[in-house]
Design an enzyme around this catalytic site. Sequence first.
Site, PDB file in Angstrom:
ATOM      1  N   HIS A 215       0.803  -1.232   0.000  1.00 60.36           N
ATOM      2  CA  HIS A 215       0.000   0.000   0.000  1.00 60.36           C
ATOM      3  C   HIS A 215       0.829   1.272   0.000  1.00 60.36           C
ATOM      4  CE1 HIS A 215       0.311  -1.434   4.203  1.00 60.36           C
ATOM      5  NE2 HIS A 215       0.737  -0.202   4.363  1.00 60.36           N
ATOM      6  N   GLU A 457      -7.813 -12.183 -10.283  1.00 64.05           N
ATOM      7  CA  GLU A 457      -6.591 -12.091  -9.487  1.00 64.05           C
ATOM      8  C   GLU A 457      -6.315 -13.368  -8.693  1.00 64.05           C
ATOM      9  OE1 GLU A 457      -6.870  -8.497  -7.130  1.00 64.05           O
ATOM     10  OE2 GLU A 457      -8.966  -8.839  -6.656  1.00 64.05           O
ATOM     11  N   ASP A 481      -2.115  -9.299  -7.264  1.00 65.44           N
ATOM     12  CA  ASP A 481      -2.511 -10.493  -6.519  1.00 65.44           C
ATOM     13  C   ASP A 481      -2.363 -11.755  -7.344  1.00 65.44           C
ATOM     14  OD1 ASP A 481      -3.194  -9.779  -3.871  1.00 65.44           O
ATOM     15  OD2 ASP A 481      -4.816  -8.579  -4.705  1.00 65.44           O
ATOM     16  N   CYS A 528      -5.358  -3.926 -14.392  1.00 70.43           N
ATOM     17  CA  CYS A 528      -5.190  -2.789 -13.480  1.00 70.43           C
ATOM     18  C   CYS A 528      -4.123  -3.044 -12.425  1.00 70.43           C
ATOM     19  CB  CYS A 528      -6.519  -2.415 -12.833  1.00 70.43           C
ATOM     20  SG  CYS A 528      -7.214  -3.748 -11.853  1.00 70.43           S
TER      21      CYS A 528
HETATM   22  C1  PEP Z   1      -4.183  -6.248  -8.094  1.00 69.12           C
HETATM   23  O1  PEP Z   1      -4.248  -7.171  -7.282  1.00 69.12           O
HETATM   24  O2  PEP Z   1      -3.454  -6.252  -9.097  1.00 69.12           O
HETATM   25  C2  PEP Z   1      -4.985  -5.034  -7.873  1.00 69.12           C
HETATM   26  C3  PEP Z   1      -5.041  -4.094  -8.789  1.00 69.12           C
HETATM   27  O3  PEP Z   1      -5.615  -4.905  -6.678  1.00 69.12           O
HETATM   28  P1  PEP Z   1      -4.880  -4.441  -5.328  1.00 69.12           P
HETATM   29  O4  PEP Z   1      -3.494  -3.989  -5.672  1.00 69.12           O
HETATM   30  O5  PEP Z   1      -5.692  -3.345  -4.745  1.00 69.12           O
HETATM   31  O6  PEP Z   1      -4.906  -5.700  -4.511  1.00 69.12           O
HETATM   32 MG    MG Z   2      -5.768  -7.176  -5.786  1.00 69.12          MG
END
Ligand code: PEP
Ligand code: MG
Length: 615
Positions: A215, A457, A481, A528
């Site tokens: 994060h 994911e 993920d 994404c």
């Molecule tokens: C991912 O897992 O690639 C994603 C975009 O979600 P997050 O990074 O919020 O887990």
């Molecule tokens: Mg994710």
Amino acid sequence: MVKKPPAGSARGPEDTASEGEGLVRRKLTGIGVSPGVAIGNAYLLDRAHLHFPKRHVTAQEVDAELAKLDQALAKSVNQLQEMADRVKGPLGEDHSLILQAHILMLKDPHLVDVARDAIRKDHQNAEWALRRAVATVKQTFDSLSDEYFRERRSDVDFVGDRVLRNLMGQQADVPESLPKDAIVVARDLSPADTLSLARQQLRGFVTEVGGPTSHTAILARALSIPAVVGVEGVSELLGSGDALIVDGSRGEVLIAPSRMVVAKYRGIRRQHELANEELSALRDAPAVTLDGRLIRMTANIELDEEIPHAMAAGAEGVGLYRTEYLFLHHRRVPTVEEHTESYTAVAQGMGGKPAVVRTFDLGGDKLLPGGQLLAEHSNALGLRAIRLAVKEPLVMLTQLEGILRASAHGPLRIMLPMVGSVEELRQAKLMIDECKEKLRVAGVPFDERIPVGMMIELPSAVWVAEHLAKECDFFSIGTNDLIQYSLAVDRHNEHVAHLYQPLHPGILRALHHTVTAAHAAGIRVSMCGEMAAEAAYAGVLLGLGLDELSMPAMAIPRVKHTIRHWKQTDAVRLVKELLECATAKDVEVLLVSNQPEVELHPMALKPSVAPAGSA
Ligand code: PEP
Ligand code: MG
């Protein structure tokens, strides 16, 4: 805890020592997760664990412990009152009420008297006595049948932690204003702390733990703040105020640099600025290959206030709004009004461009304070995201209602995180139907045809993608993920960061399978995860056939620029070969030798996320 600078440990950037490159006092390396150069002073924060002293006091010490407790309680009340007086804005009144409720708790005999008795009768020191009182009050809340009161347990924790920090002379809050030039250095930062810090004028982040998709990294990139994570031992080596340079592109932290080194890095910082200016000229140009294939470029956001930034970078929409940050911002489950307000701001701010609102992905490392929403079971393999939503339908329904209400103000889409099976997708869709029906009955306007998509994911989702694609409107691949779960590599663990390989042939095959399944069912597929933000991977993603790439706004111009140098036919040919490779290294070698010549300022092409295996 804010640590004091060790005496004589630092020299400022204006130091006159005549060291050349390589002779800085100390150079530490970690994982560069948000590019750019920050020059400033360390600001140390250590908020990960609150260890408190636990001891029996003598009869003579009892009065002093009671006085200590009273002082800490009074200080906590003052801090909360000051905060309540300061909060403004549309949510101000709400916040102020919560803070007032916290003040009342601090005066409540159930808490105060239990703590005093523990000191007086059981001769416990003030910290121990307070902890005991907090546990007793929480037990009382637990036994109440009213859900509202049960949820107040977490407030008792906040209040208790504040008093405890005050008792131990620690800073109770992430500071509201950091010193000028601050580079925050911490062992780890919770998403909530990162969020509060990121909203301030700070120059950079350095943490001991974390990887490119944790994060701190995600927020730092979103806000264009240079950051290096995974710098082991950094918080032990530094004191607050020490002069620092953070090179978020190379993953380096330079402690007490000489004047010459500072001058060199000012030059590099200027080069970054020039490169960004050059790229910003591409804002309105399409992401189109030399032979005419058009890719949609959208932005990932964590806060609705990032919208102007996304628009400025040329985003054609929002491809991922990580709404769990709204929960973290409020430090509790938001109300329908709060959800509606935020998603309406996104819908209106994007001026008619579509925005994908992902339902909350709490759990894993993103937890609400005080054990709200079953935090104790919420690790990466536990009650995360959609699983938590199914377990806590009221929380999910509240959010869905907010999204649907906001959908009357602009084109929104709903995206479901961590779906691992067709059953889970169906369960979530039933909740959406239930919410729609409620609004219909109430005569509230919303978009009846709001598209519902899901993230891919989990490996299980990849391998049933044919079935999932028939029951939803779009896919978005979350590589952060997908890589973590496919390769069994914790995305937040710096010790296995070298094994986190986006170009692993197993990952490429999973991506290929997903895109093929989506297209066979006639739905669009986006990516994404952070892999989409890596200009060096653009050819792979083109060749795999992705329709849209969503990324931190700052990465859009660079990736777009690279796409404009590729031919779709070359990319497809290359991917065919890559899919036959045995190792990530083989893939990388082949990819590098097929990269087109991309003319631009060299800085503009620096990767923001380390390529396969080189983190
Ligand atoms: C991912 O897992 O690639 C994603 C975009 O979600 P997050 O990074 O919020 O887990
Ligand atoms: Mg994710």
